[in-house]
Design a protein around this motif. Structure first.
Motif, PDB file in Angstrom:
ATOM      1  N   MET A   8     -24.059 -23.470  -6.008  1.00 32.23           N
ATOM      2  CA  MET A   8     -22.778 -22.835  -6.236  1.00 32.23           C
ATOM      3  C   MET A   8     -21.976 -22.843  -4.933  1.00 32.23           C
ATOM      4  O   MET A   8     -22.497 -22.475  -3.882  1.00 32.23           O
ATOM      5  N   GLY A   9     -20.717 -23.310  -5.003  1.00 36.95           N
ATOM      6  CA  GLY A   9     -19.880 -23.423  -3.812  1.00 36.95           C
ATOM      7  C   GLY A   9     -19.424 -22.069  -3.315  1.00 36.95           C
ATOM      8  O   GLY A   9     -19.409 -21.083  -4.046  1.00 36.95           O
ATOM      9  N   ARG A  10     -19.076 -22.039  -2.041  1.00 36.00           N
ATOM     10  CA  ARG A  10     -18.557 -20.796  -1.466  1.00 36.00           C
ATOM     11  C   ARG A  10     -17.189 -20.484  -2.040  1.00 36.00           C
ATOM     12  O   ARG A  10     -16.407 -21.381  -2.328  1.00 36.00           O
ATOM     13  N   HIS A  11     -16.923 -19.204  -2.177  1.00 36.80           N
ATOM     14  CA  HIS A  11     -15.618 -18.765  -2.673  1.00 36.80           C
ATOM     15  C   HIS A  11     -14.534 -19.138  -1.659  1.00 36.80           C
ATOM     16  O   HIS A  11     -14.709 -18.954  -0.456  1.00 36.80           O
ATOM     17  N   ARG A  12     -13.457 -19.686  -2.141  1.00 37.50           N
ATOM     18  CA  ARG A  12     -12.354 -20.080  -1.269  1.00 37.50           C
ATOM     19  C   ARG A  12     -11.577 -18.830  -0.849  1.00 37.50           C
ATOM     20  O   ARG A  12     -10.969 -18.168  -1.666  1.00 37.50           O
ATOM     21  N   GLU A  13     -11.629 -18.496   0.421  1.00 37.93           N
ATOM     22  CA  GLU A  13     -11.064 -17.239   0.887  1.00 37.93           C
ATOM     23  C   GLU A  13      -9.676 -17.412   1.497  1.00 37.93           C
ATOM     24  O   GLU A  13      -9.399 -16.919   2.584  1.00 37.93           O
ATOM     25  N   PHE A  14      -8.829 -18.138   0.816  1.00 37.89           N
ATOM     26  CA  PHE A  14      -7.442 -18.238   1.252  1.00 37.89           C
ATOM     27  C   PHE A  14      -6.577 -18.524   0.035  1.00 37.89           C
ATOM     28  O   PHE A  14      -7.064 -18.981  -0.993  1.00 37.89           O
ATOM     29  N   ASP A  15      -5.306 -18.232   0.174  1.00 37.48           N
ATOM     30  CA  ASP A  15      -4.361 -18.436  -0.911  1.00 37.48           C
ATOM     31  C   ASP A  15      -3.939 -19.899  -0.906  1.00 37.48           C
ATOM     32  O   ASP A  15      -3.242 -20.359   0.013  1.00 37.48           O
ATOM     33  N   VAL A  16      -4.384 -20.640  -1.908  1.00 32.60           N
ATOM     34  CA  VAL A  16      -4.138 -22.083  -1.963  1.00 32.60           C
ATOM     35  C   VAL A  16      -2.642 -22.389  -1.996  1.00 32.60           C
ATOM     36  O   VAL A  16      -2.166 -23.308  -1.328  1.00 32.60           O
ATOM     37  N   GLN A  17      -1.880 -21.590  -2.748  1.00 32.90           N
ATOM     38  CA  GLN A  17      -0.442 -21.834  -2.858  1.00 32.90           C
ATOM     39  C   GLN A  17       0.267 -21.612  -1.525  1.00 32.90           C
ATOM     40  O   GLN A  17       1.134 -22.393  -1.131  1.00 32.90           O
ATOM     41  N   LYS A  18      -0.133 -20.554  -0.816  1.00 33.95           N
ATOM     42  CA  LYS A  18       0.465 -20.297   0.498  1.00 33.95           C
ATOM     43  C   LYS A  18       0.107 -21.405   1.480  1.00 33.95           C
ATOM     44  O   LYS A  18       0.938 -21.808   2.304  1.00 33.95           O
ATOM     45  N   ALA A  19      -1.113 -21.870   1.413  1.00 28.23           N
ATOM     46  CA  ALA A  19      -1.535 -22.966   2.291  1.00 28.23           C
ATOM     47  C   ALA A  19      -0.742 -24.231   1.976  1.00 28.23           C
ATOM     48  O   ALA A  19      -0.304 -24.946   2.892  1.00 28.23           O
ATOM     49  N   LEU A  20      -0.533 -24.496   0.702  1.00 29.63           N
ATOM     50  CA  LEU A  20       0.240 -25.675   0.309  1.00 29.63           C
ATOM     51  C   LEU A  20       1.677 -25.566   0.805  1.00 29.63           C
ATOM     52  O   LEU A  20       2.246 -26.535   1.328  1.00 29.63           O
ATOM     53  N   ASP A  21       2.266 -24.391   0.669  1.00 29.04           N
ATOM     54  CA  ASP A  21       3.642 -24.193   1.126  1.00 29.04           C
ATOM     55  C   ASP A  21       3.739 -24.360   2.645  1.00 29.04           C
ATOM     56  O   ASP A  21       4.735 -24.902   3.152  1.00 29.04           O
ATOM     57  N   ALA A  22       2.738 -23.904   3.360  1.00 29.59           N
ATOM     58  CA  ALA A  22       2.734 -24.074   4.814  1.00 29.59           C
ATOM     59  C   ALA A  22       2.600 -25.549   5.188  1.00 29.59           C
ATOM     60  O   ALA A  22       3.284 -26.037   6.094  1.00 29.59           O
ATOM     61  N   ALA A  57      -0.897 -24.359  10.835  1.00 28.64           N
ATOM     62  CA  ALA A  57       0.149 -23.801   9.956  1.00 28.64           C
ATOM     63  C   ALA A  57      -0.440 -23.053   8.771  1.00 28.64           C
ATOM     64  O   ALA A  57       0.071 -22.008   8.362  1.00 28.64           O
ATOM     65  N   THR A  58      -1.508 -23.603   8.211  1.00 25.62           N
ATOM     66  CA  THR A  58      -2.092 -22.998   7.008  1.00 25.62           C
ATOM     67  C   THR A  58      -3.073 -21.890   7.335  1.00 25.62           C
ATOM     68  O   THR A  58      -3.359 -21.040   6.484  1.00 25.62           O
ATOM     69  N   GLY A  59      -3.608 -21.910   8.564  1.00 22.80           N
ATOM     70  CA  GLY A  59      -4.647 -20.945   8.906  1.00 22.80           C
ATOM     71  C   GLY A  59      -5.965 -21.265   8.229  1.00 22.80           C
ATOM     72  O   GLY A  59      -6.834 -20.405   8.095  1.00 22.80           O
ATOM     73  N   VAL A  60      -6.117 -22.524   7.809  1.00 19.75           N
ATOM     74  CA  VAL A  60      -7.313 -22.949   7.078  1.00 19.75           C
ATOM     75  C   VAL A  60      -7.962 -24.098   7.847  1.00 19.75           C
ATOM     76  O   VAL A  60      -7.271 -25.036   8.270  1.00 19.75           O
TER      77      VAL A  60
END
Length: 198
Positions: free
Chosen positions: A1-15, A36-39
């Motif tokens: 099972m993959g790790r939970h993605r702990e960031f807002d995908v939409q915000k990252a895309l917009d950045a 920019a995305t913090g990811v």
């Protein structure tokens, strides 16, 4: 099972969109994108795939967030109003954000290396599809008598796109909104009118 993605995908895309808009496809490094995305890069890969896939998603998002004026323009009652709506709204968008002037599409691939050729071709295809929409709209305008019989819808569509693209490049080069609005007015002054209409 993959790790939970702990960031807002939409915000990252917009950045990421803002980075690509400002720097173009090749000018945007992974360091720029992660900052920019913090990811971190592995998480970006996991969410979006590679840089090319992220750019394609950002391009879709650009149309979704910023180019709603294109369908609005195509729905205008006359060909001249179509052109005016496109020109004025493009100037507004190209100069709205001081940190990312110009157009995402044009900035994205004015000059790219051979390795980025697929992205350049994607943007060429997107622009060609837009030009085709305007050509079809102007063909309808001619058939309805809104444009003179001598009008060439294909040339009018190419002319409109050339002015739009040129203004985007000028915005990126620092032209003011006022100067670009004057360019738009000049373009509209040469728009063909059907003297028998009305």
């Amino acid at each position: 099972m993959g790790r939970h993605r702990e960031f807002d995908v939409q915000k990252a895309l917009d950045a990421a969109l803002c980075v690509f808009w400002r720097k173009g496809y090749e000018g945007a490094s992974y360091a720029d994108l992660t900052e920019a995305t913090g990811v971190e890069r592995p998480a970006l890969y996991a969410a979006f795939g590679n840089k090319e896939a992220l750019f394609r998603r950002a391009l879709e998002r650009y149309y979704e967030l910023y180019l709603d004026f294109i369908p609005q323009a195509l729905a205008k009652p006359t060909a001249r109003e179509v052109a005016a709506h496109m020109l004025y709204n493009s100037v507004e968008l190209n100069t709205r954000f001081p940190d990312r002037t110009g157009c995402f599409n044009i900035n994205g691939a004015l000059a790219v290396s051979d390795g980025a050729e697929p992205m350049r071709q994607t943007l060429i295809d997107v622009r060609a599809a837009g030009e085709a929409q305007f050509r079809e709209r102007f063909e309808r305008a001619k058939a309805e008598g809104d444009l003179p019989a001598t009008a060439r819808p294909d040339v009018l569509a190419a002319f409109l796109m050339a002015v739009l693209h040129g203004m985007a490049v000028q915005a990126k080069a620092g032209f003011s909104r006022e100067r670009l609005m004057a360019v738009a007015e000049q373009a509209l002054s040469s728009w063909p009118a059907n003297s028998t209409a009305g």
